[in-house]
Design an enzyme around this catalytic site. Structure first.
Site, mmCIF file in Angstrom:
data_model
loop_
_atom_site.group_PDB
_atom_site.id
_atom_site.type_symbol
_atom_site.label_atom_id
_atom_site.label_comp_id
_atom_site.label_asym_id
_atom_site.label_seq_id
_atom_site.Cartn_x
_atom_site.Cartn_y
_atom_site.Cartn_z
ATOM 1 N N GLY A 87 -24.034 10.274 -11.069
ATOM 2 C CA GLY A 87 -23.975 10.142 -9.616
ATOM 3 C C GLY A 87 -23.187 8.908 -9.201
ATOM 4 O O GLY A 87 -22.759 8.110 -10.043
ATOM 5 N N LEU B 293 -24.050 6.101 -7.685
ATOM 6 C CA LEU B 293 -24.634 4.805 -8.033
ATOM 7 C C LEU B 293 -24.594 4.585 -9.539
ATOM 8 O O LEU B 293 -24.293 3.473 -10.004
ATOM 9 C CB LEU B 293 -26.070 4.698 -7.516
ATOM 10 C CG LEU B 293 -26.782 3.379 -7.827
ATOM 11 C CD1 LEU B 293 -25.994 2.183 -7.284
ATOM 12 C CD2 LEU B 293 -28.198 3.379 -7.258
ATOM 13 N N ILE C 181 -34.770 14.655 -16.021
ATOM 14 C CA ILE C 181 -36.044 13.961 -15.800
ATOM 15 C C ILE C 181 -37.130 14.873 -15.220
ATOM 16 O O ILE C 181 -38.264 14.436 -15.044
ATOM 17 C CB ILE C 181 -35.875 12.707 -14.916
ATOM 18 C CG1 ILE C 181 -35.463 13.068 -13.484
ATOM 19 C CG2 ILE C 181 -34.907 11.724 -15.554
ATOM 20 C CD1 ILE C 181 -35.592 11.913 -12.506
ATOM 21 N N TYR D 13 -32.253 14.017 -5.689
ATOM 22 C CA TYR D 13 -31.743 15.135 -4.897
ATOM 23 C C TYR D 13 -31.478 14.568 -3.511
ATOM 24 O O TYR D 13 -32.408 14.146 -2.822
ATOM 25 C CB TYR D 13 -32.783 16.258 -4.845
ATOM 26 C CG TYR D 13 -32.314 17.495 -4.104
ATOM 27 C CD1 TYR D 13 -31.685 18.531 -4.777
ATOM 28 C CD2 TYR D 13 -32.499 17.619 -2.729
ATOM 29 C CE1 TYR D 13 -31.252 19.670 -4.107
ATOM 30 C CE2 TYR D 13 -32.069 18.753 -2.056
ATOM 31 C CZ TYR D 13 -31.454 19.768 -2.742
ATOM 32 O OH TYR D 13 -31.022 20.886 -2.073
ATOM 33 N N THR D 14 -30.207 14.534 -3.094
ATOM 34 C CA THR D 14 -29.856 13.795 -1.878
ATOM 35 C C THR D 14 -29.252 14.649 -0.768
ATOM 36 O O THR D 14 -28.796 14.112 0.238
ATOM 37 C CB THR D 14 -28.853 12.664 -2.216
ATOM 38 O OG1 THR D 14 -27.691 13.241 -2.828
ATOM 39 C CG2 THR D 14 -29.478 11.656 -3.169
ATOM 40 N N TYR E 240 -36.455 15.723 2.765
ATOM 41 C CA TYR E 240 -35.878 14.739 1.847
ATOM 42 C C TYR E 240 -36.680 13.435 1.887
ATOM 43 O O TYR E 240 -37.094 12.910 0.852
ATOM 44 C CB TYR E 240 -34.417 14.478 2.218
ATOM 45 C CG TYR E 240 -33.831 13.251 1.561
ATOM 46 C CD1 TYR E 240 -33.552 13.231 0.201
ATOM 47 C CD2 TYR E 240 -33.555 12.097 2.307
ATOM 48 C CE1 TYR E 240 -33.020 12.102 -0.400
ATOM 49 C CE2 TYR E 240 -33.019 10.971 1.719
ATOM 50 C CZ TYR E 240 -32.751 10.978 0.360
ATOM 51 O OH TYR E 240 -32.235 9.853 -0.237
#
Length: 287
Positions: free
Chosen positions: A12, A14, A41, A65-66, A129
């Site tokens: 991702g 980051l 994970i 999950y974004t 979210y």
């Protein structure tokens, strides 16, 4: 003795930025970057097996999950990744005595405040979210003692999909844009967040708990878009039109500015959001 650090969700924005930033660490740190394909994970057995292979002193969880709108339609996926998987990770970290550093969000708040949210403010998420991320926070707090939960806002970088990269692409194509002007927050560079995360580790900080992290200042998505577009001298800024309402599946907080005074005690010369935006846009244009 080497300090071993595991980074999950390494594919991702980051995770990739942390990999870049890790080049500035000295030789006393050994980093293992794992993407979903190597360590999913959501599988508790695989997490436990992986963490038992090697003594990790820290685990930085970037897996998340974004997709805020999609989470409204498939909340079970958001909760599986942002909550249940975080619980499995926390349980494994407890067994292996690994310090867990977890990235959360400003969207745990409802946006009804008009002053920056502190770490002590009571969360009240208004979308799936945010609810999934808050449950992940609760699992960590209930399972492990040694943790850092970092609530970050409006993350962007030169990697992956994010607002900044979307605006750059559309401006390059000379498109007209409608951008929401009724939501206020703080754009935050993954570069700045990465530096803060490594500062927690390098300084051997043991003041565990929740930390808000963002750049200085505040803005709207509309103003954010203008600052990005100003880097393109041929683009007519009047093509970016502010709108008060925007059709979306998920509700979003109208105000989610974070009080980052606690984290700023650890970071010197934290930048105003405009400076970090300028740096990333310039980086994108020069590559």
């Amino acid at each position: 003795m080497n300090i071993n650090i595991l980074i999950t969700g390494a594919d991702g924005q980051l995770g990739k930025t942390l990999k870049d930033s890790s080049l500035n660490l000295n030789d006393g740190y050994s980093l293992t970057f794992v993407a979903k394909a190597e360590l999913n994970i959501t599988n508790p057995k695989k997490i436990e097996t992986f963490l038992n292979k090697k003594k990790y002193h820290y685990c930085i969880n970037c897996a998340a999950y974004t997709n805020v709108d999609q989470a409204e339609e498939t909340p079970e996926i958001a909760f599986k990744v942002n909550a249940e998987a975080v619980k499995y990770l926390a349980e494994a970290c407890k067994k292996t005595k690994t310090v867990l550093i977890h990235i959360s969000t400003d969207y745990v708040f409802d946006g009804n405040k008009q002053t920056p949210y502190t770490e002590e403010d009571v969360p009240n998420p208004i979308n799936a979210y945010g609810k999934s991320k808050l449950l992940g926070e609760h699992y960590i707090q209930n399972i492990v003692d040694k943790y850092f939960i970092i609530r970050a806002s409006w993350l962007y970088s030169k990697y992956g999909k994010n607002f900044l990269k979307t605006i750059v692409k559309k401006v390059k194509q000379d498109e007209k844009l409608k951008v929401i002007s009724s939501q206020t927050g703080t754009p935050t560079s993954c570069e700045d967040l990465s530096k803060f995360i490594f500062q927690l580790i390098v300084s051997k900080n043991t003041s565990y708990g929740i930390y808000n992290f963002s750049a200085k200042g505040k803005t709207t998505w509309y103003e954010f878009a203008l600052i990005i577009a100003k880097h393109f001298s041929e683009y007519d800024l009047s093509k970016i039109v502010p709108v008060k309402k925007f059709e979306s599946k998920a509700k979003r907080p109208t105000y989610s500015v974070l009080d980052n005074s606690k984290s700023q005690q650890l970071i010197y010369n934290q930048k105003f959001w405009q400076k970090s935006v300028d740096k990333i846009v310039a980086n994108i244009l020069n590559n």
